[in-house]
Scaffold this motif. Structure first.
Motif, PDB file in Angstrom:
ATOM      1  N   LEU A  51     -25.217  19.563 -55.529  1.00 24.38           N
ATOM      2  CA  LEU A  51     -25.952  20.350 -54.533  1.00 24.38           C
ATOM      3  C   LEU A  51     -27.408  20.536 -54.947  1.00 24.38           C
ATOM      4  CD1 LEU A  51     -23.260  23.033 -53.650  1.00 24.38           C
ATOM      5  CD2 LEU A  51     -24.338  21.445 -52.036  1.00 24.38           C
ATOM      6  N   ILE A  52     -27.635  20.904 -56.188  1.00 28.90           N
ATOM      7  CA  ILE A  52     -29.015  21.102 -56.656  1.00 28.90           C
ATOM      8  C   ILE A  52     -29.779  19.783 -56.635  1.00 28.90           C
ATOM      9  CG2 ILE A  52     -30.427  21.724 -58.656  1.00 28.90           C
ATOM     10  CD1 ILE A  52     -28.183  23.836 -59.315  1.00 28.90           C
ATOM     11  N   GLY A  53     -29.163  18.728 -57.160  1.00 29.00           N
ATOM     12  CA  GLY A  53     -29.819  17.414 -57.161  1.00 29.00           C
ATOM     13  C   GLY A  53     -30.083  16.902 -55.759  1.00 29.00           C
ATOM     14  N   GLY A  54     -29.109  17.070 -54.867  1.00 30.79           N
ATOM     15  CA  GLY A  54     -29.289  16.650 -53.477  1.00 30.79           C
ATOM     16  C   GLY A  54     -30.386  17.438 -52.785  1.00 30.79           C
ATOM     17  N   GLY A  55     -30.449  18.741 -53.069  1.00 27.83           N
ATOM     18  CA  GLY A  55     -31.504  19.573 -52.494  1.00 27.83           C
ATOM     19  C   GLY A  55     -32.885  19.141 -52.959  1.00 27.83           C
ATOM     20  N   VAL A  56     -33.001  18.866 -54.253  1.00 29.53           N
ATOM     21  CA  VAL A  56     -34.284  18.399 -54.794  1.00 29.53           C
ATOM     22  C   VAL A  56     -34.654  17.048 -54.183  1.00 29.53           C
ATOM     23  CG1 VAL A  56     -35.453  17.610 -56.895  1.00 29.53           C
ATOM     24  CG2 VAL A  56     -34.121  19.738 -56.935  1.00 29.53           C
ATOM     25  N   LEU A  57     -33.680  16.157 -54.051  1.00 27.84           N
ATOM     26  CA  LEU A  57     -33.942  14.843 -53.458  1.00 27.84           C
ATOM     27  C   LEU A  57     -34.429  14.976 -52.012  1.00 27.84           C
ATOM     28  CD1 LEU A  57     -33.895  11.769 -53.621  1.00 27.84           C
ATOM     29  CD2 LEU A  57     -31.482  11.863 -52.924  1.00 27.84           C
ATOM     30  N   LEU A  58     -33.773  15.818 -51.217  1.00 27.51           N
ATOM     31  CA  LEU A  58     -34.223  16.043 -49.838  1.00 27.51           C
ATOM     32  C   LEU A  58     -35.673  16.518 -49.804  1.00 27.51           C
ATOM     33  CD1 LEU A  58     -31.241  17.814 -48.038  1.00 27.51           C
ATOM     34  CD2 LEU A  58     -32.266  15.628 -47.439  1.00 27.51           C
ATOM     35  N   MET A  59     -35.988  17.453 -50.687  1.00 23.08           N
ATOM     36  CA  MET A  59     -37.354  17.983 -50.730  1.00 23.08           C
ATOM     37  C   MET A  59     -38.364  16.894 -51.095  1.00 23.08           C
ATOM     38  SD  MET A  59     -36.647  21.510 -52.665  1.00 23.08           S
ATOM     39  CE  MET A  59     -36.801  23.013 -51.761  1.00 23.08           C
ATOM     40  N   LEU A  60     -38.031  16.090 -52.089  1.00 24.27           N
ATOM     41  CA  LEU A  60     -38.943  15.020 -52.504  1.00 24.27           C
ATOM     42  C   LEU A  60     -39.164  14.017 -51.382  1.00 24.27           C
ATOM     43  CD1 LEU A  60     -37.739  14.417 -56.175  1.00 24.27           C
ATOM     44  CD2 LEU A  60     -39.867  15.528 -55.432  1.00 24.27           C
ATOM     45  N   LEU A  61     -38.089  13.663 -50.682  1.00 24.09           N
ATOM     46  CA  LEU A  61     -38.222  12.741 -49.551  1.00 24.09           C
ATOM     47  C   LEU A  61     -39.112  13.339 -48.465  1.00 24.09           C
ATOM     48  CD1 LEU A  61     -34.534  11.475 -49.312  1.00 24.09           C
ATOM     49  CD2 LEU A  61     -36.535  10.148 -50.059  1.00 24.09           C
ATOM     50  N   ALA A  62     -38.947  14.642 -48.208  1.00 22.92           N
ATOM     51  CA  ALA A  62     -39.776  15.312 -47.198  1.00 22.92           C
ATOM     52  C   ALA A  62     -41.234  15.375 -47.641  1.00 22.92           C
ATOM     53  CB  ALA A  62     -39.234  16.713 -46.928  1.00 22.92           C
ATOM     54  N   PHE A  63     -41.467  15.751 -48.883  1.00 24.63           N
ATOM     55  CA  PHE A  63     -42.845  15.820 -49.387  1.00 24.63           C
ATOM     56  C   PHE A  63     -43.517  14.454 -49.307  1.00 24.63           C
ATOM     57  CE2 PHE A  63     -41.456  19.649 -52.046  1.00 24.63           C
ATOM     58  CZ  PHE A  63     -42.022  20.558 -51.168  1.00 24.63           C
ATOM     59  N   ALA A  64     -42.763  13.392 -49.577  1.00 28.24           N
ATOM     60  CA  ALA A  64     -43.324  12.040 -49.486  1.00 28.24           C
ATOM     61  C   ALA A  64     -43.766  11.738 -48.058  1.00 28.24           C
ATOM     62  CB  ALA A  64     -42.303  11.015 -49.969  1.00 28.24           C
ATOM     63  N   GLU A  65     -42.972  12.167 -47.068  1.00 25.06           N
ATOM     64  CA  GLU A  65     -43.355  11.951 -45.665  1.00 25.06           C
ATOM     65  C   GLU A  65     -44.587  12.771 -45.286  1.00 25.06           C
ATOM     66  OE1 GLU A  65     -42.265   9.733 -43.235  1.00 25.06           O
ATOM     67  OE2 GLU A  65     -41.357   8.909 -45.054  1.00 25.06           O
ATOM     68  N   PHE A  66     -44.638  14.025 -45.749  1.00 25.99           N
ATOM     69  CA  PHE A  66     -45.826  14.845 -45.484  1.00 25.99           C
ATOM     70  C   PHE A  66     -47.070  14.173 -46.056  1.00 25.99           C
ATOM     71  CE2 PHE A  66     -42.913  18.380 -44.619  1.00 25.99           C
ATOM     72  CZ  PHE A  66     -43.566  19.014 -43.573  1.00 25.99           C
ATOM     73  N   ARG A  67     -46.950  13.667 -47.267  1.00 27.93           N
ATOM     74  CA  ARG A  67     -48.093  13.009 -47.912  1.00 27.93           C
ATOM     75  C   ARG A  67     -48.476  11.728 -47.170  1.00 27.93           C
ATOM     76  NH1 ARG A  67     -50.764  13.048 -52.903  1.00 27.93           N
ATOM     77  NH2 ARG A  67     -51.399  10.976 -53.580  1.00 27.93           N
ATOM     78  N   ARG A  68     -47.461  10.944 -46.816  1.00 29.64           N
ATOM     79  CA  ARG A  68     -47.712   9.685 -46.106  1.00 29.64           C
ATOM     80  C   ARG A  68     -48.384   9.935 -44.760  1.00 29.64           C
ATOM     81  NH1 ARG A  68     -45.272   5.792 -43.071  1.00 29.64           N
ATOM     82  NH2 ARG A  68     -43.416   6.963 -42.527  1.00 29.64           N
ATOM     83  N   GLN A  69     -47.977  10.993 -44.075  1.00 28.46           N
ATOM     84  CA  GLN A  69     -48.531  11.327 -42.759  1.00 28.46           C
ATOM     85  C   GLN A  69     -49.826  12.145 -42.853  1.00 28.46           C
ATOM     86  OE1 GLN A  69     -47.322  10.392 -39.743  1.00 28.46           O
ATOM     87  NE2 GLN A  69     -45.646   9.237 -40.653  1.00 28.46           N
ATOM     88  N   ARG A  70     -50.170  12.550 -44.074  1.00 32.40           N
ATOM     89  CA  ARG A  70     -51.385  13.346 -44.321  1.00 32.40           C
ATOM     90  C   ARG A  70     -51.452  14.598 -43.449  1.00 32.40           C
ATOM     91  NH1 ARG A  70     -54.672   8.020 -44.923  1.00 32.40           N
ATOM     92  NH2 ARG A  70     -54.468   7.766 -47.176  1.00 32.40           N
ATOM     93  N   THR A  71     -50.389  15.394 -43.553  1.00 36.48           N
ATOM     94  CA  THR A  71     -50.343  16.658 -42.829  1.00 36.48           C
ATOM     95  C   THR A  71     -49.859  17.756 -43.768  1.00 36.48           C
ATOM     96  OG1 THR A  71     -49.679  17.699 -40.751  1.00 36.48           O
ATOM     97  CG2 THR A  71     -48.013  16.367 -41.874  1.00 36.48           C
ATOM     98  N   THR A  72     -49.999  18.989 -43.345  1.00 37.20           N
ATOM     99  CA  THR A  72     -49.708  20.117 -44.221  1.00 37.20           C
ATOM    100  C   THR A  72     -48.208  20.374 -44.357  1.00 37.20           C
ATOM    101  OG1 THR A  72     -50.196  22.422 -44.713  1.00 37.20           O
ATOM    102  CG2 THR A  72     -49.903  21.870 -42.396  1.00 37.20           C
ATOM    103  N   VAL A  73     -47.828  20.802 -45.538  1.00 36.47           N
ATOM    104  CA  VAL A  73     -46.454  21.190 -45.827  1.00 36.47           C
ATOM    105  C   VAL A  73     -46.334  22.722 -45.839  1.00 36.47           C
ATOM    106  CG1 VAL A  73     -46.679  21.207 -48.340  1.00 36.47           C
ATOM    107  CG2 VAL A  73     -44.495  20.650 -47.323  1.00 36.47           C
ATOM    108  N   ILE A  74     -47.449  23.404 -45.726  1.00 39.11           N
ATOM    109  CA  ILE A  74     -47.479  24.869 -45.815  1.00 39.11           C
ATOM    110  C   ILE A  74     -46.950  25.469 -44.513  1.00 39.11           C
ATOM    111  CG2 ILE A  74     -48.954  26.897 -46.119  1.00 39.11           C
ATOM    112  CD1 ILE A  74     -50.779  25.083 -47.845  1.00 39.11           C
TER     113      ILE A  74
END
Length: 157
Positions: A51-74
């Motif tokens: 659960l913890i590893g899967g949660g971290v993985l989901l977050m990393l995948l999401a952060f990568a998309e935010f970065r790729r799309q150049r939009t805010t995560v806040i």
């Protein structure tokens, strides 16, 4: 104050702060009020890790998309783009889903069985405090695009 800065109260009112608080409550419950309930086993430890590893993985995948799309995560800001790629094709809220998974894993890891009730409480709070206002901002900014996305991709799973 510049438009790129947020007041301290807005920085404190962030999902990671809420997550840390809920984890602290679960830890305190396990440490000071264990009430004799336990799920401790190697299988539970494995589930907690997944659960913890899967949660971290989901977050990393999401952060990568935010970065790729150049939009805010806040959460308190309006994004420049509506992300509909990557992990966002499976869930509209991968970071919040990751938070909930991390909380569930942490509760199991510290063997705080009564604190399992914190998981749905956390999901409810995050939905009301962050997701609904974010979706309202997305609706105002992206109109029909968000409406189509909302019909196509579920909020959580």
């Amino acid at each position: 104050m510049s438009s790129s800065s947020l007041p301290l109260t807005k920085w404190i009112d962030m999902p990671p702060v809420w997550l840390a608080g809920f984890i602290a409550i679960a830890w305190a419950q396990a440490r000071y009020w264990p009430v004799g309930l336990s799920l401790a086993s190697p299988l539970t430890d494995l589930l907690a890790g997944l659960l913890i590893g899967g949660g971290v993985l989901l977050m990393l995948l999401a952060f990568a998309e935010f970065r790729r799309q150049r939009t805010t995560v806040i959460p308190h800001r309006t994004p420049e783009r509506l992300i509909q790629s990557g992990i966002f094709t499976r869930t509209r809220n991968p970071i919040y889903l990751g938070d909930a998974m991390i909380l569930a894993g942490a509760v199991l890891l510290v063997d705080a069985v009564p604190s399992l009730v914190l998981v749905p409480l956390f999901v409810w709070l995050i939905e009301r405090r962050f997701i609904v206002p974010e979706e309202n901002r997305l609706r105002r900014s992206f109109h029909a695009d968000f409406a189509r996305y909302e019909r196509k991709v579920r909020r959580w799973l």
